[in-house]
Design an enzyme around this catalytic site. Structure first.
Site, short mmCIF file in Angstrom:
data_model
loop_
_atom_site.label_atom_id
_atom_site.label_comp_id
_atom_site.label_asym_id
_atom_site.label_seq_id
_atom_site.Cartn_x
_atom_site.Cartn_y
_atom_site.Cartn_z
N HIS A 21 -9.10 98.49 23.44
CA HIS A 21 -7.72 98.18 24.38
C HIS A 21 -6.83 97.70 23.92
CE1 HIS A 21 -5.98 95.75 28.40
NE2 HIS A 21 -5.06 95.72 26.89
N GLU A 22 -7.04 97.11 22.44
CA GLU A 22 -6.12 96.16 21.58
C GLU A 22 -5.10 97.70 21.17
OE1 GLU A 22 -4.28 93.81 22.09
OE2 GLU A 22 -5.82 93.38 23.40
ZN LIG Z 1 -3.25 95.28 27.34
#
Ligand SMILES: [Zn+2]
Ligand SMILES: [Zn+2]
Length: 124
Positions: A21-22
């Site tokens: 996600h990051e």
């Molecule tokens: Zn996010």
């Protein structure tokens, strides 16, 4: 040791999915990609694409963001004109050649975890 609290907080799968996600955020940032929201159409497209390839289920929200942030306990502050505050999970200076060239400042450590090996503490 930073790996222990991380594993206490999140399962291994959660960690991978949180990191992915990051990484999508980082990819957008580095390539200066625009999206219609923080986790907009484009973000979901990328997340879906990775999910399909790797069998993960990347979260579209930031449920784990605070936990990840709380693990970034090494703080550096630039003493140069940019005055940037950098928080990192690992004890490594955020100094880069690019920053040195652009800003000229040095990152000064302003906070670190109590159990940092570099810091000798006297037991009370
Ligand atoms: Zn996010
Ligand atoms: Zn700077």
């Amino acid at each position: 040791m930073l790996s222990k609290p991380l594993l206490d907080l999140l399962s291994r799968k959660d960690i991978v999915e949180t990191l992915l996600h990051e990484m999508i955020h980082a990819y957008f940032y580095v390539n200066n990609l625009q999206d219609d929201d923080d986790h907009g159409t484009r973000f979901r497209l990328y997340a879906h694409y990775i999910d399909n390839m790797s069998g993960t289920k990347i979260k579209i929200t930031h449920d784990f963001h605070d936990e990840m942030e709380s693990l970034k306990r090494h703080w550096w502050l630039c003493d140069g004109p940019c005055g940037m505050l950098k928080k990192q999970a690992i004890n490594r200076t955020p100094d880069t050649k690019a920053h040195k060239r652009k800003c000229g400042g040095n990152f000064v450590k302003i906070a670190e975890p109590d159990d940092a090996p570099a810091k000798k503490r006297r037991k009370v």
